[in-house]
Design a protein around this motif. Structure first.
Motif, PDB file in Angstrom:
ATOM      1  N   VAL A   1      14.186 -30.712  -3.833  1.00 20.73           N
ATOM      2  CA  VAL A   1      13.927 -29.492  -4.596  1.00 20.73           C
ATOM      3  C   VAL A   1      13.672 -28.341  -3.622  1.00 20.73           C
ATOM      4  N   PRO A   2      13.751 -27.097  -4.088  1.00 28.44           N
ATOM      5  CA  PRO A   2      13.484 -25.958  -3.203  1.00 28.44           C
ATOM      6  C   PRO A   2      12.080 -26.012  -2.619  1.00 28.44           C
ATOM      7  N   ALA A   3      11.936 -25.458  -1.447  1.00 21.01           N
ATOM      8  CA  ALA A   3      10.641 -25.440  -0.765  1.00 21.01           C
ATOM      9  C   ALA A   3       9.585 -24.795  -1.649  1.00 21.01           C
ATOM     10  N   GLY A   4       8.442 -25.453  -1.742  1.00 22.79           N
ATOM     11  CA  GLY A   4       7.334 -24.930  -2.529  1.00 22.79           C
ATOM     12  C   GLY A   4       7.320 -25.369  -3.966  1.00 22.79           C
ATOM     13  N   THR A   5       8.458 -25.829  -4.486  1.00 21.12           N
ATOM     14  CA  THR A   5       8.523 -26.307  -5.868  1.00 21.12           C
ATOM     15  C   THR A   5       7.906 -27.693  -5.960  1.00 21.12           C
ATOM     16  N   SER A   6       7.026 -27.894  -6.909  1.00 15.80           N
ATOM     17  CA  SER A   6       6.425 -29.215  -7.101  1.00 15.80           C
ATOM     18  C   SER A   6       6.963 -29.849  -8.375  1.00 15.80           C
ATOM     19  N   VAL A   7       6.989 -31.179  -8.380  1.00 16.39           N
ATOM     20  CA  VAL A   7       7.566 -31.942  -9.486  1.00 16.39           C
ATOM     21  C   VAL A   7       6.525 -32.909 -10.041  1.00 16.39           C
ATOM     22  N   TRP A   8       6.386 -32.908 -11.339  1.00 18.71           N
ATOM     23  CA  TRP A   8       5.570 -33.894 -12.048  1.00 18.71           C
ATOM     24  C   TRP A   8       6.466 -34.674 -12.997  1.00 18.71           C
TER      25      TRP A   8
ATOM     26  N   ILE B   1       8.590 -32.045 -14.811  1.00 19.46           N
ATOM     27  CA  ILE B   1       8.116 -30.664 -14.832  1.00 19.46           C
ATOM     28  C   ILE B   1       8.349 -30.069 -13.453  1.00 19.46           C
ATOM     29  N   LEU B   2       8.941 -28.886 -13.413  1.00 23.84           N
ATOM     30  CA  LEU B   2       9.104 -28.150 -12.165  1.00 23.84           C
ATOM     31  C   LEU B   2       8.153 -26.959 -12.173  1.00 23.84           C
ATOM     32  N   LEU B   3       7.314 -26.870 -11.155  1.00 23.59           N
ATOM     33  CA  LEU B   3       6.381 -25.753 -11.033  1.00 23.59           C
ATOM     34  C   LEU B   3       6.822 -24.842  -9.895  1.00 23.59           C
ATOM     35  N   PRO B   4       6.840 -23.530 -10.119  1.00 28.00           N
ATOM     36  CA  PRO B   4       7.229 -22.593  -9.058  1.00 28.00           C
ATOM     37  C   PRO B   4       6.248 -22.620  -7.895  1.00 28.00           C
ATOM     38  N   ALA B   5       6.716 -22.155  -6.763  1.00 32.36           N
ATOM     39  CA  ALA B   5       5.840 -22.008  -5.609  1.00 32.36           C
ATOM     40  C   ALA B   5       4.871 -20.852  -5.837  1.00 32.36           C
ATOM     41  N   GLY B   6       3.721 -20.937  -5.178  1.00 33.29           N
ATOM     42  CA  GLY B   6       2.763 -19.848  -5.260  1.00 33.29           C
ATOM     43  C   GLY B   6       1.629 -20.121  -6.221  1.00 33.29           C
ATOM     44  N   PRO B   7       0.657 -19.201  -6.252  1.00 27.56           N
ATOM     45  CA  PRO B   7      -0.504 -19.389  -7.131  1.00 27.56           C
ATOM     46  C   PRO B   7      -0.141 -19.270  -8.598  1.00 27.56           C
ATOM     47  N   THR B   8      -0.839 -20.036  -9.418  1.00 27.36           N
ATOM     48  CA  THR B   8      -0.590 -19.996 -10.859  1.00 27.36           C
ATOM     49  C   THR B   8      -1.019 -18.643 -11.420  1.00 27.36           C
ATOM     50  N   PRO B   9      -0.150 -17.985 -12.173  1.00 26.90           N
ATOM     51  CA  PRO B   9      -0.528 -16.686 -12.747  1.00 26.90           C
ATOM     52  C   PRO B   9      -1.551 -16.841 -13.862  1.00 26.90           C
ATOM     53  N   THR B  10      -2.224 -15.785 -14.188  1.00 24.54           N
ATOM     54  CA  THR B  10      -3.172 -15.791 -15.298  1.00 24.54           C
ATOM     55  C   THR B  10      -2.459 -16.194 -16.583  1.00 24.54           C
ATOM     56  N   GLY B  11      -3.007 -17.166 -17.256  1.00 24.45           N
ATOM     57  CA  GLY B  11      -2.385 -17.660 -18.480  1.00 24.45           C
ATOM     58  C   GLY B  11      -1.394 -18.779 -18.264  1.00 24.45           C
ATOM     59  N   GLY B  12      -1.101 -19.100 -16.987  1.00 25.47           N
ATOM     60  CA  GLY B  12      -0.195 -20.195 -16.679  1.00 25.47           C
ATOM     61  C   GLY B  12       1.247 -19.735 -16.528  1.00 25.47           C
ATOM     62  N   TRP B  13       2.055 -20.617 -15.937  1.00 22.22           N
ATOM     63  CA  TRP B  13       3.477 -20.326 -15.754  1.00 22.22           C
ATOM     64  C   TRP B  13       4.198 -20.329 -17.103  1.00 22.22           C
TER      65      TRP B  13
ATOM     66  N   LEU C   1      19.527 -25.032 -12.387  1.00 23.31           N
ATOM     67  CA  LEU C   1      18.197 -25.456 -12.820  1.00 23.31           C
ATOM     68  C   LEU C   1      17.109 -24.957 -11.878  1.00 23.31           C
ATOM     69  N   PHE C   2      17.361 -25.016 -10.572  1.00 24.12           N
ATOM     70  CA  PHE C   2      16.335 -24.601  -9.613  1.00 24.12           C
ATOM     71  C   PHE C   2      16.139 -23.086  -9.594  1.00 24.12           C
ATOM     72  N   ASP C   3      17.068 -22.356 -10.192  1.00 23.39           N
ATOM     73  CA  ASP C   3      16.903 -20.904 -10.259  1.00 23.39           C
ATOM     74  C   ASP C   3      15.726 -20.506 -11.154  1.00 23.39           C
ATOM     75  N   PHE C   4      15.388 -21.358 -12.108  1.00 20.37           N
ATOM     76  CA  PHE C   4      14.287 -21.028 -13.013  1.00 20.37           C
ATOM     77  C   PHE C   4      12.941 -20.990 -12.283  1.00 20.37           C
ATOM     78  N   PRO C   5      12.545 -22.060 -11.569  1.00 23.26           N
ATOM     79  CA  PRO C   5      11.282 -21.951 -10.824  1.00 23.26           C
ATOM     80  C   PRO C   5      11.329 -20.880  -9.737  1.00 23.26           C
ATOM     81  N   LYS C   6      12.496 -20.647  -9.139  1.00 20.96           N
ATOM     82  CA  LYS C   6      12.609 -19.575  -8.160  1.00 20.96           C
ATOM     83  C   LYS C   6      12.303 -18.218  -8.795  1.00 20.96           C
ATOM     84  N   ALA C   7      12.567 -18.106 -10.106  1.00 23.56           N
ATOM     85  CA  ALA C   7      12.333 -16.856 -10.828  1.00 23.56           C
ATOM     86  C   ALA C   7      10.942 -16.803 -11.458  1.00 23.56           C
ATOM     87  N   GLY C   8      10.092 -17.791 -11.131  1.00 22.63           N
ATOM     88  CA  GLY C   8       8.736 -17.788 -11.659  1.00 22.63           C
ATOM     89  C   GLY C   8       8.595 -18.405 -13.033  1.00 22.63           C
TER      90      GLY C   8
END
Length: 425
Positions: free
Chosen positions: A92-99, A119-131, A162-169
């Motif tokens: 997966v792209p760097a920083g993306t985590s998978v559950w 589940i694919l989670l974007p890289a970086g801190p979780t925004p307020t209210g969640g991804w 598919l990986f474009d979605f987490p890259k886009a937050g």
């Protein structure tokens, strides 16, 4: 449904903006490149099985263990059974985590089933209210348990947008569909079964990652998943989940008869039909697959039912025509008639905005059937936005349209007005 005549992205992108003559030349070039890529696919069944094995992850007890709490407590659709964070399994792209999760869902008869998802989670801190969440519905991967996208190192669609979605937050919650990953029969190409799996994956994922995933979500799917995503919109009209914001349906099998038995000029891919027969058997227990499959059509059916996935099906039936695979008058089989009726799209009301995309050069899911379904939906009062990408085949439509999908999805999360273009159909 992927890896079939995947055309050149660059050539086809140019084709949509060039003058007519140049556009035709670019499309011809793209199709030639597509054929060259198709020629790189495994040619024999052993080659295809080896290719799939190289991408496969083991089916562990995570997928197969029962829900022990079901014996003592209540069970409901969307109930989380178990969750685990993947470590080094996926590319997966760097920083993306998978559950990965396993959860309770429903089949087409509303029986309780266990279903897996990732589940694919974007890289970086979780925004307020969640991804913000995109509930992803994949195209045909196969019908055997081993054909679950979460059991593939590339998650099946990793290189097709598919990986474009987490890259886009955007977080991705991607069901495998029950019977893939988890034990049981996959009710392939059943809009009810797949729709339930998409919807209840969201609730289970939110329970697995509270505060990390937003309560707001949009459905998106390609091919088999395009029908599933549209079905989600129909189901949400009844469920009235206030956090559901709309659906994107890309190259969806929303006209099942046109998909299974396309007109000669539409191309088509008859190797899907043995899998359709499997899904029909999974839905209607008294259905006899021999009643619709010829001897040649049944030849690799047991292999696809137990082990082989998309690449195996493609190699097994390469060069076969519909007449080679299907029995005469196969559409008259009562179970096939029931499936076609159950999978009818474009009549029931849909909650929220609906985006329908298709490719003008699609030889797997003919664009004529998709457009006809969109037109029917508009006449039935369903507001939607429809767009056809000139010259694009099945997989390139998904890949090239991903930026448009993401922009449209982000507009839904931003609360922007939705504009229908039914008047143009």
């Amino acid at each position: 449904m992927r890896k079939f005549l995947s055309a050149s992205v660059a050539a086809l992108a140019l084709a949509s903006v060039l003058p007519h003559t140049a556009q035709a030349q670019a499309q011809a070039q793209a199709q030639a490149q597509a054929q060259a890529q198709a020629d790189d696919l495994p040619k024999t069944v052993p080659e295809a099985l080896a290719h799939e094995a190289a991408l496969a992850l083991p089916i562990t007890p995570f997928y197969t263990a029962p829900d022990t709490t079901a014996q003592t407590g209540s069970v409901w659709p969307g109930k989380l059974v178990r969750a685990e964070k993947a470590t080094q399994d996926y590319t997966v792209p760097a920083g993306t985590s998978v559950w990965r999760i396993v959860y309770h869902s429903l089949d087409a008869q509303r029986h309780d089933v266990l279903t897996s998802a990732f589940i694919l989670l974007p890289a970086g801190p979780t925004p307020t209210g969640g991804w913000p969440v995109v509930a992803w519905a994949h195209g045909t991967s196969g019908v055997a348990q081993s054909c679950a996208p979460s059991l593939m190192k590339d998650l099946y669609y990793g290189d097709e947008g598919l990986f474009d979605f987490p890259k886009a937050g955007l977080a991705v919650v991607a069901t495998d569909y029950h019977g893939q990953g988890t034990p049981g029969a996959h009710q392939y190409m059943n809009k009810l079964a797949q729709g339930y799996d998409v919807i209840y994956a969201v609730a289970a994922a939110q329970a697995a990652l509270p505060g990390i995933l937003s309560q707001k979500w949009v459905a998106d799917g390609h091919s088999q998943g395009g029908m599933a995503a549209w079905s989600v919109g129909e189901m949400e009209q009844q469920l009235q989940n206030p956090n559901y914001l709309g659906t994107v349906s890309v190259s969806g099998t929303v006209d099942m008869l046109d998909f299974i038995a396309p007109k000669p000029e539409e191309g088509g891919a008859p190797f899907y039909f043995p899998m359709v027969a499997f899904g029909t058997k999974a839905r209607f227990a008294d259905f006899d697959e021999h009643s619709v499959l010829t001897k040649a059509g049944y030849a690799y059916y047991p292999l696809l039912a137990t082990k082989g996935c998309w690449f195996t099906g493609h190699a097994a039936y390469a060069g076969k025509t519909s007449a080679d695979i299907m029995q005469p008058n196969w559409t008259k089989a009562p179970a096939i008639q029931a499936l076609l009726k159950e999978d009818s799209v474009g009549q029931l009301p849909v909650k929220g905005p609906l985006m329908v995309l298709t490719g003008g050069g699609d030889v797997s899911v003919p664009p004529g059937g998709v457009k006809a379904t969109a037109r029917k939906a508009c006449k039935n009062g369903i507001k939607l936005f429809f767009h056809l990408y000139p010259g694009l085949d099945h997989d390139p439509t998904m890949t090239n349209s991903t930026p448009d999908q993401i922009e449209w999805i982000k507009d839904r999360f931003a609360g922007k007005p939705f504009t229908s273009n039914c008047g143009t159909l």
